[in-house]
Design a protein around this motif. Structure first.
Motif, PDB file in Angstrom:
ATOM      1  N   GLY A 150       0.790  -1.233   0.000  1.00 27.07           N
ATOM      2  CA  GLY A 150       0.000   0.000   0.000  1.00 27.07           C
ATOM      3  C   GLY A 150       0.816   1.274   0.000  1.00 27.07           C
ATOM      4  N   LYS A 160       3.776   1.773  -4.595  1.00 22.16           N
ATOM      5  CA  LYS A 160       4.702   1.306  -5.628  1.00 22.16           C
ATOM      6  C   LYS A 160       4.013   1.280  -6.984  1.00 22.16           C
ATOM      7  N   THR A 161       2.838   0.657  -7.029  1.00 21.89           N
ATOM      8  CA  THR A 161       2.111   0.573  -8.300  1.00 21.89           C
ATOM      9  C   THR A 161       1.752   1.975  -8.793  1.00 21.89           C
ATOM     10  N   ALA A 162       1.395   2.852  -7.844  1.00 23.01           N
ATOM     11  CA  ALA A 162       1.033   4.224  -8.243  1.00 23.01           C
ATOM     12  C   ALA A 162       2.217   4.907  -8.932  1.00 23.01           C
ATOM     13  N   ARG A 184      -3.605  -7.237   3.618  1.00 26.06           N
ATOM     14  CA  ARG A 184      -2.175  -7.214   3.318  1.00 26.06           C
ATOM     15  C   ARG A 184      -1.311  -7.405   4.558  1.00 26.06           C
TER      16      ARG A 184
HETATM   17  N1  LIG Z   1       1.383   9.456  -3.742  1.00 24.71           N
HETATM   18  C1  LIG Z   1       0.110   9.066  -3.794  1.00 24.71           C
HETATM   19  N2  LIG Z   1      -0.881   9.980  -3.948  1.00 24.71           N
HETATM   20  C2  LIG Z   1      -2.153   9.603  -3.981  1.00 24.71           C
HETATM   21  N3  LIG Z   1      -2.569   8.325  -3.868  1.00 24.71           N
HETATM   22  C3  LIG Z   1      -1.643   7.381  -3.722  1.00 24.71           C
HETATM   23  C4  LIG Z   1      -0.264   7.699  -3.673  1.00 24.71           C
HETATM   24  N4  LIG Z   1       0.423   6.561  -3.520  1.00 24.71           N
HETATM   25  C5  LIG Z   1      -0.490   5.584  -3.494  1.00 24.71           C
HETATM   26  N5  LIG Z   1      -1.718   6.056  -3.613  1.00 24.71           N
HETATM   27  C6  LIG Z   1      -2.961   5.285  -3.567  1.00 24.71           C
HETATM   28  O1  LIG Z   1      -2.858   4.390  -2.461  1.00 24.71           O
HETATM   29  C7  LIG Z   1      -3.313   3.107  -2.780  1.00 24.71           C
HETATM   30  C8  LIG Z   1      -2.187   2.101  -2.648  1.00 24.71           C
HETATM   31  O2  LIG Z   1      -1.170   2.392  -3.584  1.00 24.71           O
HETATM   32  P1  LIG Z   1      -0.477   1.264  -4.456  1.00 24.71           P
HETATM   33  O3  LIG Z   1      -1.464   0.259  -4.904  1.00 24.71           O
HETATM   34  O4  LIG Z   1       0.314   1.948  -5.482  1.00 24.71           O
HETATM   35  O5  LIG Z   1       0.455   0.623  -3.361  1.00 24.71           O
HETATM   36  P2  LIG Z   1       1.450  -0.592  -3.534  1.00 24.71           P
HETATM   37  O6  LIG Z   1       2.699  -0.219  -2.833  1.00 24.71           O
HETATM   38  O7  LIG Z   1       1.555  -0.941  -4.962  1.00 24.71           O
HETATM   39  O8  LIG Z   1       0.691  -1.695  -2.716  1.00 24.71           O
HETATM   40  P3  LIG Z   1       0.820  -3.303  -2.860  1.00 24.71           P
HETATM   41  O9  LIG Z   1       2.110  -3.679  -2.195  1.00 24.71           O
HETATM   42  O10 LIG Z   1      -0.338  -3.815  -2.101  1.00 24.71           O
HETATM   43  O11 LIG Z   1       0.801  -3.613  -4.307  1.00 24.71           O
HETATM   44  C9  LIG Z   1      -3.844   3.222  -4.202  1.00 24.71           C
HETATM   45  O12 LIG Z   1      -5.218   3.494  -4.131  1.00 24.71           O
HETATM   46  C10 LIG Z   1      -3.108   4.392  -4.769  1.00 24.71           C
HETATM   47  O13 LIG Z   1      -3.830   5.026  -5.783  1.00 24.71           O
END
Ligand SMILES: Nc1ncnc2c1ncn2[C@@H]1O[C@H](COP(=O)(O)OP(=O)(O)OP(=O)(O)O)[C@@H](O)[C@H]1O
Ligand SMILES: [Mg+2]
Length: 576
Positions: free
Chosen positions: A34, A37-39, A253
């Protein structure tokens, strides 16, 4: 909308710029679930412009399919296979076939890896490439090996590579890693506002930031779950409370990290989570009452869930705390709070009271009395915000109507003193018809003072007048005070005739119509208010002599003197 992450964006932008200029580069984004990373991968993709984007993601369910990840990533450029040396092309074709079915043959790994490298560089000659691989830690190992082999060999190639991986993993064979920390507090506030559509008050931002460690997923879930009243109202940061309830995504998670602990370790973690900032000895004493204790913490420490330091036990991440707390059943949570209250008895009465309240179901006079005592202590310490929360909870837990109403009034008054107008307004709006007159007067007084502070003077004048009348029978001094405020509301509203008609009514008895120690403006210090009120009231011809004497004794500050003629030039004769 991506908030914050300025440094990461700069790094990704630089990577893309250099790749377009024919120089490859790579970064591994590492962070807990969360963290965004994906963002950030999405951000890179959105900046690709004319570059060709190759994207794949590791998935736990597919980690057993050999070359599955590599196939997902490279099949869009399979048209270039023909340009590769025959051995490499064949190995890749075999690998891609394997990825579609059961793993029976393992193609020559080196040939596949070399083929992956050639395919990337060949495709990049056609158009610069952006290679995005999310959750590398879930890729099948065959794909990971081939990919790492390929990207390490990129040099003067138009290829930008961005990987993401979970926090628990070490660096990927020396590739440059960027660890993602939580969002900074101002960015957390922006994210919550963007999701909730309403700006949270600073105290709530501080609380949310501390509870989530700035994790964007947790912030997003909290912003969705909290009401606008919660986001803009109570000052959660100052009130000892339970951890933030995680949303489903955060729960899923982070719960995996707690799986595998035995029952005594779990109960200990629950107590640690419920304890907030209690001393370690109290926490362990409480845990022991429930079958846990210090000796059970080693497993949690080994699993990197908690840290044992000089300051006691703390969770490695606040979201692990909220999951540890909310994974337990409500009765287990209540038992943890009750055990903590027991361990705190005789050591910290206020904290014990909050834990007793958290353990209560329905009315509980013992807990209510303890919280009322805590509220009084908070008032004496000059913490009206904490007092307001404690009075409110004490009111909720009180069995008798009279106590419930009285504590509600105290809560509303404390909230008003704390400047928490929303909370004061919510409390003062409680239906009061069945309350004793004194309590009704108290709530009306808060309503009228709120109107005053919000500049609704006509309403303030009426409500304060009504409150004065109700208070009269019980508390002449309060009645006089409220009447005075009602007059001031008239003056502020320019209702001079109305002000002149207002007379200290019989309800004020012999009390002075002004008490300098309980003026509502002391919550909103303004040097001119008191003098202004005095000056204006003195100017009303009908103000009786006794009132004039009191008013004349008020301090005349330069501000008050300046304010009167400016606000009411020649409208009223000078004070007699
Ligand atoms: N800098 C940001 N600004 C606004 N929203 C964000 C930001 N970073 C993440 N988010 C939002 O927070 C949520 C989690 O982000 P994301 O899915 O990118 O996390 P992750 O690190 O990929 O998680 P996972 O390990 O579960 O894959 C998403 O809804 C994403 O849009
Ligand atoms: Mg992700």
């Amino acid at each position: 909308m991506l908030v914050g992450r300025a440094a990461e964006r700069r790094q990704l932008d630089g990577l893309l710029r250099r790749a377009r200029a024919g120089r490859s580069g790579i970064v591994v984004l590492r962070g807990e679930p969360g963290m965004g990373k994906t963002a950030l991968l999405d951000y890179a993709a959105s900046r690709a412009g004319s570059m060709r984007v190759l994207r794949a993601a590791g998935a736990e369910a597919e980690a057993g399919i050999a070359f599955g990840g590599l196939y997902s990533l490279l099949h869009p450029v399979a048209e270039h296979l023909g340009a590769l040396p025959e051995g490499q092309a064949e190995a890749l074709r075999a690998a891609f076939e394997v990825s579609g079915g059961p793993v029976t043959v393992t193609p020559g790994r080196l040939a596949v890896a070399a083929g992956a490298f050639s395919l990337l560089t060949t495709a990049a000659e056609d158009r610069p490439l952006l290679v995005l691989v999310d959750d590398v830690h879930w890729l099948d190992p065959a794909s990971t090996d081939a990919l790492l082999f390929a990207v390490r060999r990129l040099a003067r190639d138009a290829v930008a590579v961005v990987f993401s991986t979970g926090a628990a993993l070490p660096g990927l064979g020396g590739l440059p890693v960027r660890d993602l920390a939580g969002l900074a507090e101002p960015d957390a506030a922006l994210l919550v506002e963007a999701v909730a559509g309403i700006a949270p008050v600073p105290a709530v931002v501080r609380w949310l930031h501390a509870e989530t460690g700035g994790n964007p997923l947790a912030l997003t879930e909290a912003a969705t779950a909290l009401t606008s009243e919660q986001l803009t109202g109570a000052n959660r940061a100052e009130v000892p409370g339970a951890p933030l309830e995680p949303g489903e995504a955060v729960r899923q998670r982070f719960a995996a990290r707690l799986a595998g602990l035995d029952a005594p370790s779990r109960v200990t973690l629950l107590v640690v989570a419920a304890a907030g900032s209690c001393p370690a000895s109290v926490v362990m004493a409480a845990a022991e009452r429930l079958g846990g204790g210090g000796q059970t913490l080693a497993a949690a420490e080994d699993a990197r869930l908690v840290r044992l330091g000089a300051a006691g036990v703390e969770f490695c991440h606040p979201l692990v705390r909220s999951v540890a707390y909310h994974q337990a059943t409500p009765s287990q949570r209540r038992a943890a709070h009750r055990a903590l209250a027991g361990a705190l008895t005789g050591r910290d009465r206020e904290r014990a009271a909050w834990h007793l309240a958290a353990a209560a179901t329905g009315a509980d006079d013992a807990a209510a009395d303890e919280l009322a005592a805590a509220a009084g202590a908070a008032e004496r310490k000059g913490a009206p915000q904490v007092a307001a929360a404690a009075w409110e909870r004490a009111s909720e837990l009180s069995g008798a109507d009279h106590a419930r109403a009285g504590r509600l009034v105290r809560a509303a008054e404390a909230a008003l003193r704390a400047g928490d107008l929303d909370r004061a307004g919510r409390l003062a709006a409680t239906p009061a018809a069945s309350m004793p007159a004194g309590h009704r007067a108290g709530l009306l007084a808060v309503r009228g003072r709120l109107d005053f502070l919000r500049g609704h003077m006509a309403s303030a004048q009426a409500v304060l007048g009504e409150a004065a009348e109700l208070a009269g029978g019980q508390d002449p001094r309060l009645a006089a005070e409220l009447l005075g405020e009602s007059v001031e509301a008239c003056m502020e509203a320019g209702l001079y005739d109305e002000a002149a008609r207002t007379r200290p009514c019989a309800c004020c008895g012999g009390a002075s119509p002004l008490s300098r120690t309980t003026r509502p403006w002391q919550a909103v210090p303004d040097a001119s208010s008191m003098g202004l009120w005095a000056g204006c009231t003195l100017a009303v011809p009908t103000v009786p002599a006794s009132t004039r004497t009191v008013l004349s004794s008020l301090p005349e500050t330069p501000e008050s003197l300046a304010a009167c003629p400016m606000r009411f030039p020649r409208r009223w004769p000078a004070a007699a």
